[in-house]
Design a protein around this motif. Structure first.
Motif, PDB file in Angstrom:
ATOM      1  N   THR A   1       0.705  -1.171  -0.063  1.00 58.44           N
ATOM      2  CA  THR A   1       0.008  -0.131  -0.143  1.00 58.44           C
ATOM      3  C   THR A   1       0.885   1.349   0.046  1.00 58.44           C
ATOM      4  O   THR A   1       0.569   2.186  -0.657  1.00 58.44           O
ATOM      5  N   GLU A   2       2.140   1.100   0.641  1.00 55.37           N
ATOM      6  CA  GLU A   2       2.937   2.442   0.883  1.00 55.37           C
ATOM      7  C   GLU A   2       3.470   2.426  -0.701  1.00 55.37           C
ATOM      8  O   GLU A   2       3.470   3.817  -1.229  1.00 55.37           O
ATOM      9  N   LYS A   3       3.853   1.560  -1.239  1.00 52.29           N
ATOM     10  CA  LYS A   3       4.578   1.588  -2.578  1.00 52.29           C
ATOM     11  C   LYS A   3       3.568   2.043  -3.676  1.00 52.29           C
ATOM     12  O   LYS A   3       3.761   3.003  -4.266  1.00 52.29           O
ATOM     13  N   ARG A   4       2.186   1.564  -3.670  1.00 50.16           N
ATOM     14  CA  ARG A   4       1.081   2.136  -4.321  1.00 50.16           C
ATOM     15  C   ARG A   4       0.879   3.556  -4.316  1.00 50.16           C
ATOM     16  O   ARG A   4       0.871   4.569  -5.093  1.00 50.16           O
ATOM     17  N   ALA A   5       0.997   4.205  -2.947  1.00 59.22           N
ATOM     18  CA  ALA A   5       0.718   5.600  -2.752  1.00 59.22           C
ATOM     19  C   ALA A   5       1.951   6.417  -3.159  1.00 59.22           C
ATOM     20  O   ALA A   5       1.767   7.607  -3.766  1.00 59.22           O
ATOM     21  N   PHE A   6       3.025   5.993  -3.060  1.00 60.91           N
ATOM     22  CA  PHE A   6       4.362   6.532  -3.431  1.00 60.91           C
ATOM     23  C   PHE A   6       4.348   6.730  -4.932  1.00 60.91           C
ATOM     24  O   PHE A   6       4.404   7.954  -5.320  1.00 60.91           O
ATOM     25  N   ILE A   7       3.980   5.751  -5.595  1.00 63.98           N
ATOM     26  CA  ILE A   7       3.973   5.911  -7.191  1.00 63.98           C
ATOM     27  C   ILE A   7       2.718   6.586  -7.526  1.00 63.98           C
ATOM     28  O   ILE A   7       2.781   7.452  -8.545  1.00 63.98           O
ATOM     29  N   ARG A   8       1.593   6.570  -6.778  1.00 65.81           N
ATOM     30  CA  ARG A   8       0.451   7.551  -7.353  1.00 65.81           C
ATOM     31  C   ARG A   8       0.700   8.959  -6.982  1.00 65.81           C
ATOM     32  O   ARG A   8       0.080   9.749  -7.629  1.00 65.81           O
ATOM     33  N   SER A   9       1.610   9.106  -6.353  1.00 61.30           N
ATOM     34  CA  SER A   9       1.997  10.538  -6.039  1.00 61.30           C
ATOM     35  C   SER A   9       2.586  11.551  -7.084  1.00 61.30           C
ATOM     36  O   SER A   9       2.320  12.632  -7.141  1.00 61.30           O
ATOM     37  N   PHE A  10       3.078  10.796  -7.931  1.00 59.23           N
ATOM     38  CA  PHE A  10       3.715  11.532  -8.925  1.00 59.23           C
ATOM     39  C   PHE A  10       3.113  10.826 -10.413  1.00 59.23           C
ATOM     40  O   PHE A  10       3.315  11.646 -11.602  1.00 59.23           O
ATOM     41  N   VAL A  11       2.846   9.741 -10.569  1.00 66.26           N
ATOM     42  CA  VAL A  11       2.242   9.147 -12.080  1.00 66.26           C
ATOM     43  C   VAL A  11       0.737   9.506 -11.892  1.00 66.26           C
ATOM     44  O   VAL A  11       0.126   9.323 -11.151  1.00 66.26           O
ATOM     45  N   GLN A  12       0.519  10.133 -13.109  1.00 63.71           N
ATOM     46  CA  GLN A  12      -0.909  10.610 -13.308  1.00 63.71           C
ATOM     47  C   GLN A  12      -1.552   9.290 -14.148  1.00 63.71           C
ATOM     48  O   GLN A  12      -2.841   9.161 -13.815  1.00 63.71           O
TER      49      GLN A  12
ATOM     50  N   THR B   1       2.427   9.269 -18.123  1.00 63.24           N
ATOM     51  CA  THR B   1       2.235  10.572 -17.957  1.00 63.24           C
ATOM     52  C   THR B   1       2.419  10.907 -16.353  1.00 63.24           C
ATOM     53  O   THR B   1       1.812  10.132 -15.593  1.00 63.24           O
ATOM     54  N   TYR B   2       3.602  11.778 -16.050  1.00 62.34           N
ATOM     55  CA  TYR B   2       3.948  11.838 -14.492  1.00 62.34           C
ATOM     56  C   TYR B   2       4.032  13.173 -14.499  1.00 62.34           C
ATOM     57  O   TYR B   2       4.476  14.015 -15.241  1.00 62.34           O
ATOM     58  N   VAL B   3       4.112  13.858 -13.073  1.00 66.20           N
ATOM     59  CA  VAL B   3       4.397  15.060 -12.503  1.00 66.20           C
ATOM     60  C   VAL B   3       5.743  15.247 -12.080  1.00 66.20           C
ATOM     61  O   VAL B   3       6.179  14.329 -11.008  1.00 66.20           O
ATOM     62  N   MET B   4       6.764  15.944 -12.318  1.00 58.63           N
ATOM     63  CA  MET B   4       7.796  16.301 -11.728  1.00 58.63           C
ATOM     64  C   MET B   4       7.728  17.481 -10.990  1.00 58.63           C
ATOM     65  O   MET B   4       7.201  18.580 -11.458  1.00 58.63           O
ATOM     66  N   PRO B   5       8.273  17.825  -9.560  1.00 56.71           N
ATOM     67  CA  PRO B   5       8.004  19.005  -8.768  1.00 56.71           C
ATOM     68  C   PRO B   5       8.395  20.181  -9.531  1.00 56.71           C
ATOM     69  O   PRO B   5       7.671  21.261  -9.572  1.00 56.71           O
ATOM     70  N   LEU B   6       9.420  20.261 -10.219  1.00 50.51           N
ATOM     71  CA  LEU B   6      10.084  21.477 -10.877  1.00 50.51           C
ATOM     72  C   LEU B   6       9.760  21.688 -12.330  1.00 50.51           C
ATOM     73  O   LEU B   6       9.481  22.551 -12.729  1.00 50.51           O
ATOM     74  N   ASN B   7       9.442  20.375 -13.138  1.00 55.12           N
ATOM     75  CA  ASN B   7       8.948  20.466 -14.519  1.00 55.12           C
ATOM     76  C   ASN B   7       7.659  20.753 -14.658  1.00 55.12           C
ATOM     77  O   ASN B   7       7.164  20.638 -15.698  1.00 55.12           O
ATOM     78  N   GLY B   8       6.763  19.968 -13.805  1.00 54.96           N
ATOM     79  CA  GLY B   8       5.372  20.021 -13.976  1.00 54.96           C
ATOM     80  C   GLY B   8       5.061  18.586 -14.772  1.00 54.96           C
ATOM     81  O   GLY B   8       5.749  17.675 -14.641  1.00 54.96           O
TER      82      GLY B   8
END
Length: 130
Positions: free
Chosen positions: A80-91, A103-110
């Motif tokens: 569950t922690e792994k899934r939550a981590f991946i979902r935090s940046f993979v759209q 499609t993913y989000v990078m904090p500096l690049n969008g």
């Protein structure tokens, strides 16, 4: 600045129409012109600060340390922690044929979209058996 310009225009209109004597408005006009000048100087300072900003990319060594730390974190974490981590940046992940679009989000690049090849899927036992 727009508000100051609008006020100045109203004062100039009052002078042109003759409704208020120039002597009465001169101090206010000087005050607004000084305020406009200060606002313009501040605008130039902010624009200069923004143009001076730049993002320094992390060195390969630092990036490698981060990747190793994240790899270790994922290895010891619960599912569950792994899934939550991946979902935090993979759209999203879209698979079409032998190509996946990540499609993913990078904090500096969008938002970033990247296409990668995927391994073939092999089904055993026909249509209804796996």
């Amino acid at each position: 600045m727009a508000r100051v310009n609008h006020r100045l225009e109203r004062l100039y209109d009052a002078i042109e129409s003759g409704s208020i004597p120039m002597a009465d408005l001169a101090p206010r006009i000087r005050e607004l012109k000084l305020r406009h000048q200060k606002l313009n100087e501040r605008k130039l300072q902010v624009e200069q600060q923004l143009s001076d900003r730049h993002i320094e990319l992390a060195s390969p060594e630092i990036l490698s340390r981060y990747v190793n730390d994240l790899r270790k974190l994922l290895m010891v974490s619960e599912l569950t922690e792994k899934r939550a981590f991946i979902r935090s940046f993979v759209q999203s992940i879209r698979v079409v044929g032998d190509e996946a679009t990540l499609t993913y989000v990078m904090p500096l690049n969008g938002l970033i979209e990247q296409r990668i090849g995927v391994l073939p899927i092999v089904q055993y036992g026909g249509q209804y058996r796996t």
